[in-house]
Structure formats: structure tokens, C-alpha cells
Scaffold this active site. Structure first.
Site, PDB file in Angstrom:
ATOM      1  N   HIS A  94       0.694  -1.177   0.193  1.00  0.00           N
ATOM      2  CA  HIS A  94       0.105   0.095   0.019  1.00  0.00           C
ATOM      3  C   HIS A  94       0.953   1.458   0.008  1.00  0.00           C
ATOM      4  CE1 HIS A  94      -3.041   2.849   1.133  1.00  0.00           C
ATOM      5  NE2 HIS A  94      -4.003   1.992   0.684  1.00  0.00           N
TER       6      HIS A  94
ATOM      7  N   ASP B  53      -7.864  -5.635   0.140  1.00  0.00           N
ATOM      8  CA  ASP B  53      -8.482  -6.439  -0.790  1.00  0.00           C
ATOM      9  C   ASP B  53      -8.090  -7.898  -0.716  1.00  0.00           C
ATOM     10  OD1 ASP B  53      -9.648  -4.420  -2.414  1.00  0.00           O
ATOM     11  OD2 ASP B  53      -7.613  -3.592  -3.044  1.00  0.00           O
TER      12      ASP B  53
HETATM   13  N1  ACO Z   1       4.223  -7.602  -4.750  1.00  0.00           N
HETATM   14  C1  ACO Z   1       5.446  -7.665  -4.967  1.00  0.00           C
HETATM   15  N2  ACO Z   1       6.258  -6.502  -4.649  1.00  0.00           N
HETATM   16  C2  ACO Z   1       5.894  -5.283  -4.499  1.00  0.00           C
HETATM   17  C3  ACO Z   1       4.172  -5.393  -4.112  1.00  0.00           C
HETATM   18  C4  ACO Z   1       3.567  -6.457  -4.356  1.00  0.00           C
HETATM   19  N3  ACO Z   1       2.150  -6.644  -4.108  1.00  0.00           N
HETATM   20  N4  ACO Z   1       3.893  -4.074  -3.824  1.00  0.00           N
HETATM   21  C5  ACO Z   1       4.928  -3.214  -3.648  1.00  0.00           C
HETATM   22  N5  ACO Z   1       6.093  -4.134  -4.092  1.00  0.00           N
HETATM   23  C6  ACO Z   1       7.418  -3.663  -4.354  1.00  0.00           C
HETATM   24  C7  ACO Z   1       7.513  -2.676  -5.331  1.00  0.00           C
HETATM   25  O1  ACO Z   1       7.772  -3.266  -6.678  1.00  0.00           O
HETATM   26  C8  ACO Z   1       8.830  -1.745  -4.750  1.00  0.00           C
HETATM   27  O2  ACO Z   1      10.060  -2.768  -5.191  1.00  0.00           O
HETATM   28  P1  ACO Z   1      11.567  -1.978  -5.186  1.00  0.00           P
HETATM   29  O3  ACO Z   1      11.601  -1.242  -3.970  1.00  0.00           O
HETATM   30  O4  ACO Z   1      12.226  -3.481  -5.331  1.00  0.00           O
HETATM   31  O5  ACO Z   1      11.334  -1.036  -6.437  1.00  0.00           O
HETATM   32  C9  ACO Z   1       8.572  -1.930  -3.489  1.00  0.00           C
HETATM   33  O6  ACO Z   1       7.849  -3.096  -3.133  1.00  0.00           O
HETATM   34  C10 ACO Z   1       7.941  -0.760  -2.870  1.00  0.00           C
HETATM   35  O7  ACO Z   1       6.807  -0.290  -3.595  1.00  0.00           O
HETATM   36  P2  ACO Z   1       5.680   0.919  -3.246  1.00  0.00           P
HETATM   37  O8  ACO Z   1       6.410   2.158  -3.364  1.00  0.00           O
HETATM   38  O9  ACO Z   1       5.405   0.590  -1.677  1.00  0.00           O
HETATM   39  O10 ACO Z   1       4.657   0.634  -3.904  1.00  0.00           O
HETATM   40  P3  ACO Z   1       3.771   1.728  -4.517  1.00  0.00           P
HETATM   41  O11 ACO Z   1       3.015   2.615  -3.495  1.00  0.00           O
HETATM   42  O12 ACO Z   1       4.100   2.618  -5.777  1.00  0.00           O
HETATM   43  O13 ACO Z   1       2.297   0.960  -5.002  1.00  0.00           O
HETATM   44  C11 ACO Z   1       0.677  -0.437  -4.466  1.00  0.00           C
HETATM   45  C12 ACO Z   1       1.400   0.585  -4.116  1.00  0.00           C
HETATM   46  C13 ACO Z   1       0.312  -0.103  -5.956  1.00  0.00           C
HETATM   47  C14 ACO Z   1      -0.523  -0.771  -3.832  1.00  0.00           C
HETATM   48  C15 ACO Z   1       1.591  -1.820  -4.750  1.00  0.00           C
HETATM   49  O14 ACO Z   1       1.701  -2.333  -3.480  1.00  0.00           O
HETATM   50  C16 ACO Z   1       0.709  -2.760  -5.647  1.00  0.00           C
HETATM   51  O15 ACO Z   1       0.846  -2.943  -6.948  1.00  0.00           O
HETATM   52  N6  ACO Z   1       0.338  -3.952  -4.804  1.00  0.00           N
HETATM   53  C17 ACO Z   1      -0.655  -4.939  -5.524  1.00  0.00           C
HETATM   54  C18 ACO Z   1      -1.989  -4.431  -6.183  1.00  0.00           C
HETATM   55  C19 ACO Z   1      -2.845  -4.013  -4.845  1.00  0.00           C
HETATM   56  O16 ACO Z   1      -3.251  -4.874  -3.815  1.00  0.00           O
HETATM   57  N7  ACO Z   1      -3.484  -3.074  -4.938  1.00  0.00           N
HETATM   58  C20 ACO Z   1      -4.465  -2.624  -4.020  1.00  0.00           C
HETATM   59  C21 ACO Z   1      -4.158  -1.379  -3.107  1.00  0.00           C
HETATM   60  S1  ACO Z   1      -5.059  -0.907  -1.858  1.00  0.00           S
HETATM   61  C22 ACO Z   1      -6.391  -0.147  -2.627  1.00  0.00           C
HETATM   62  O17 ACO Z   1      -6.333   0.451  -3.767  1.00  0.00           O
HETATM   63  C23 ACO Z   1      -7.581  -0.399  -2.262  1.00  0.00           C
END
Ligand code: ACO
Length: 429
Positions: A306, A363
Site C-alpha cells: 500500500h 483487498d
Molecule cells: N508484490 C510484490 N512486490 C511489491 C508489491 C506486491 N504486491 N507491492 C510493492 N512491491 C514492491 C515494489 O515493486 C517496490 O520494489 P523495489 O523497492 O524493489 O522497487 C517496493 O515493493 C515498494 O513499492 P511501493 O513504493 O510500496 O509501491 P507503490 O506505493 O508504488 O504501490 C501498490 C502501491 C500499487 C498498492 C503496490 O503495493 C501494488 O501494486 N500492490 C498490489 C496491488 C494491490 O493490492 N492494490 C490494492 C491497493 S489498496 C487499494 O487501492 C484499495
């Protein structure tokens, strides 16, 4: 006491005021930056940008805190219901009995969509995604309330807000019935909000859907937990559209489109598809975790991570418990729940997820509850949209009531070609 920060740019010293929120959040007010220095700020994905001042929802992502109008989500989940919480979010206080009655009556009076709208449903193919239908129909239904664009946004606000909350549920149920080729079921004024939705989804003209209290309670909880979440992608979209003084229905329709994406509300559908894929491949989750960590695999652990929470999403905690309770009460066993729990445990013990502070979000478990209620996967994000409507409406109201509000218009750092001349077509080969 007013504080300021000093920054030095191009040898010039600039003093910028700071802003402190009611929960101690600190921000630097950079509104004079460009005028004073010629610089703008660049913040891809807006991770460090406060786009507004808002008094609706507070999140502390480090501690896993979520409050609507100051009230912890855990208390609302235990003692309130979706409609009372919707009132709280929109009007800023818990309603007294009379206020709640007026609000409920308005919802009941506005539950039916204009009869002519039924023909619009006929134009969609049977396999149309219900989020596409929902956004189109919300916009279309505004055509039946011409005062929406003929008068100021503040005129008739209460009835428009009630109409939107009530009709989004009717439109959602109608779109589901349409996808099955089954007759539309009209709202029944005898039922409360969530029960009425289940009735419109699952009753037949010849057989009333037997409403189970535990099903109604679980779905009402899902609506309540989704009711607002400060400046997420869809809410920011609603505010963006509202800032141009577009009407409430147009702003909400845009919010539905933003919510649809799999990185936002569409994640609840994506989680179930991921769990189903894991189940069918015979994986116990371990192979998927490996793929989710590999950036070249194109896979992510959906329902994890998140932008704001660096801790367990408090809504996920409540949903996980509700999920266990519902499945036990209804005597349902779902293999996807077992896979989800194994995945969660594996991820929370894996250094990749631990170091990045990735936890289950709202979710991760909500889809298991919706499956138990026999809500089809394609409708999951629609359920999210129904729940989020009070938050979008409250944010719209904040923009509308803010006399200082300006149209949202970010700037950019242009990285395209520098000035060059037009070449006539015949000279381009
Ligand atoms: N699976 C694997 N890796 C992940 C995931 C995941 N679900 N989420 C984040 N990461 C990784 C990123 O690739 C990044 O890696 P890096 O540092 O090696 O480049 C690191 O974790 C940090 O990512 P964030 O900066 O925290 O991600 P961001 O804030 O841009 O995105 C998001 C947040 C879109 C929710 C992301 O975590 C994601 O895609 N999750 C899966 C989709 C999801 O569940 N969405 C629902 C969100 S809640 C809502 O909208 C109701």
C-alpha cells in the site's frame, strides 16, 4: 505558533511557511515557490504531495490507524453500519435519530432509477465489465436530473447525494442481472440498504431471495470499511473533476473509472484470480511468491502493499476476522481462503516483503467474503465502488464548500523535443 522552513535556491534565500494538521502531520506550503524562484516541485506518483486540506479521514500508515471523522474504524466496524457511517463521512458527525430517519427515507425514496434508463442497459454486450456499465450509467442518470448542470452544485446537494448512494446500488444490481440475461428486480422499500442490494441481485420475480442476516452483516461491513480512504487514486480523481465545478454525478463516474484499475479497486478481483490460478497450478503458494519477487515476471502479490500503510492495513485485520466468522457461521469451506492464509504467512516471513514493509491490504480477504455471498468476481470492484460513494461525495462537498478552492491544474517538467519547424508531408520521405 507559525513556523517556517528556509531553502536556498540559486543563491536566493526563501522562507516558506509550514502547515501542521490536527494530528500533527507536517507540510511545507510551497505555493509561492514558482513565483519567487521559477522552480516547481517534481513528485512522480504524488508520494510526497499534499493535494488539499481535508477534515474527513485520517490515516497513520506507519501505525496502521484509520479514522473517519476522528472515529477509529474498529469502533465503527463493531457498532455502526454502512448508512450511519455514510452520514458521518458526508456530514461530519454521527446522525441523531431524526437525522438518520430523514437520510434513510431519502435513500429509500431515491432507490429507483428512471424507467427510461432500463433501455440503456440493453445496449451493452452481455459480457461487458460491470465497472464500465456503472460509470456510464452514473453519468447517464444525471441526464434525468437536469438541475445538476442548470444550478449550482450546492443546490439540492442532500437529495443528489442520497440519489447517488441509493442508485449506484440499483444500477450495480441491474447490470449484474443484465449480464445473466435475467429480469431486473426492483428495489423493495421494506428492506434496508444492504439487504435491498442482495434482494435486487438474487431474487427472482417468482422467488424471493432468502436474506441471511450473517450475509447482510458481512456485506454491510465491506461497504463500511471501503467508505473512505483519504486522497487515493479514485478520490483524487473525483476531486480533480469536481474542482472544475463539474457536477456530482460526473465527478463520481470519473471516480469509478479510476477505481477500476488492478492497482487500485480492481485488486480485489485480481486477488481471487491470482488465488484461483495458484490453486489450479497445484502450487502451494511458494512458487508464486518467488515470481512476485521477480520484477521480470510481471507478477505481484495482489492484495499486498500500500502506498500509505507500512503496517498491517487495519481494514484487512477486520475483514480477515469477519471472513473466518462468516465461513464458520455459514458452514462454508473455501480452498482459496487456505491458500490466502498460507501466502500471507509465507510473505510475512520473507525478507523481500519484510524489508519493503508490504502487508495485506483491504483487498486480500474481501474477495473470499464476496465469494461466500455468491457475488461473482467481476462484481467485486463494483462492490468497492458502492462502498466508496460516501467518501467521494464527502470530498466533492469539501471542494464545493471551500470558497478558496481553485481548479486542480498540476504543472510538469517538459522533456520532449525543443522547438523545431513543421515539415510539409511531401518533404518527409
Ligand atoms: N508484490 C510484490 N512486490 C511489491 C508489491 C506486491 N504486491 N507491492 C510493492 N512491491 C514492491 C515494489 O515493486 C517496490 O520494489 P523495489 O523497492 O524493489 O522497487 C517496493 O515493493 C515498494 O513499492 P511501493 O513504493 O510500496 O509501491 P507503490 O506505493 O508504488 O504501490 C501498490 C502501491 C500499487 C498498492 C503496490 O503495493 C501494488 O501494486 N500492490 C498490489 C496491488 C494491490 O493490492 N492494490 C490494492 C491497493 S489498496 C487499494 O487501492 C484499495
Amino acid at each position: 505558533m507559525k513556523t517556517t522552513v528556509r531553502i536556498g535556491i540559486d543563491g536566493k534565500d526563501l522562507e516558506l511557511p509550514t502547515v501542521v494538521g490536527s494530528e500533527g502531520e507536517r507540510a511545507i506550503d510551497i505555493s509561492s515557490l514558482r513565483k519567487e524562484t521559477g522552480y516547481i516541485t517534481l513528485d512522480d506518483g504524488y508520494g510526497n504531495t499534499g493535494s488539499c486540506r481535508s477534515a474527513i479521514t485520517f490515516i497513520d500508515g506507519e501505525k496502521g490507524i484509520l479514522r473517519y471523522r476522528g472515529i477509529p474504524i474498529e469502533q465503527l466496524a463493531e457498532h455502526s453500519n454502512f448508512i450511519e457511517t455514510a452520514y458521518l463521512i458526508i456530514y461530519g458527525h454521527l446522525p441523531n435519530r431524526a437525522e438518520l430517519r430523514v437520510f434513510s427515507d431519502l435513500l429509500t425514496d431515491n432507490a429507483t432509477i428512471h424507467e427510461a434508463m432500463r433501455h440503456h442497459f440493453e445496449g451493452f454486450p452481455a459480457d461487458a465489465h460491470p465497472m464500465a456499465i456503472l460509470s456510464s450509467m452514473i453519468n447517464a442518470s444525471s441526464c434525468f436530473s437536469p438541475e445538476l448542470w442548470q444550478t449550482s452544485n450546492s443546490d439540492h446537494f442532500e437529495s443528489h447525494a442520497a440519489k447517488l448512494i441509493s442508485q449506484v446500488r440499483t444500477i450495480a444490481a441491474f447490470s449484474y442481472r443484465k449480464s445473466l440475461g435475467r429480469p431486473i428486480i426492483y428495489p423493495n422499500p421494506a428492506y434496508k440498504y444492504t439487504a435491498n442490494f442482495l434482494h435486487m441481485m438474487f431474487s427472482e420475480p417468482y422467488r424471493e431471495y432468502p436474506l441471511k442476516p450473517e450475509f447482510v452483516k458481512a456485506l454491510d461491513l465491506i461497504f463500511l470499511l471501503h467508505a473512505d480512504h483519504e486522497q487515493n487514486c479514485s478520490t483524487s480523481t473525483v476531486r480533480m473533476v469536481a474542482s472544475s465545478q463539474a457536477n456530482l454525478f460526473a465527478s463520481a463516474a470519473a471516480g469509478v473509472c479510476a477505481l477500476w484499475g488492478p492497482l487500485h479497486g480492481g485488486a480485489n478481483q485480481a486477488v481471487i484470480e491470482m488465488l484461483e490460478q495458484i490453486r489450479q497450478s497445484g502450487d502451494d503458494g511458494r512458487r508464486f511468491i518467488v515470481a512476485a519477487k521477480d520484477k521480470t515476471s510481471g507478477k505481484k502479490l495482489m492484495g499486498f502493499g500500500h502506498r500509505v500503510y507500512r503496517n498491517y492495513d487495519p481494514r484487512a485485520k477486520i475483514i480477515k476476522k469477519a471472513c473466518d466468522e462468516l465461513l464458520a457461521a455459514a458452514n462454508i469451506s473455501d480452498p482459496l481462503l487456505d491458500i490466502a492464509k498460507r501466502l500471507e504467512e509465507a510473505a510475512l516471513n520473507d525478507s523481500y516483503f519484510v524489508e519493503r514493509r508490504l502487508y495485506p491490504n483491504v483487498d486480500f480477504y474481501s474477495g473470499i467474503i464476496m465469494r461466500a455471498l455468491r457475488i461473482p468476481t467481476q462484481m467485486f470492484t463494483v462492490i468497492f465502488a458502492i462502498g466508496r460513494m460516501p467518501g467521494w461525495i464527502a470530498n466533492f462537498k469539501e471542494i464545493m464548500e471551500d470558497t478558496q478552492s481553485r481548479i486542480y491544474r498540476p504543472r510538469q517538467v517538459y522533456v520532449g523535443p525543443t522547438a523545431n519547424d513543421y515539415v510539409p508531408l511531401e518533404q518527409r520521405d
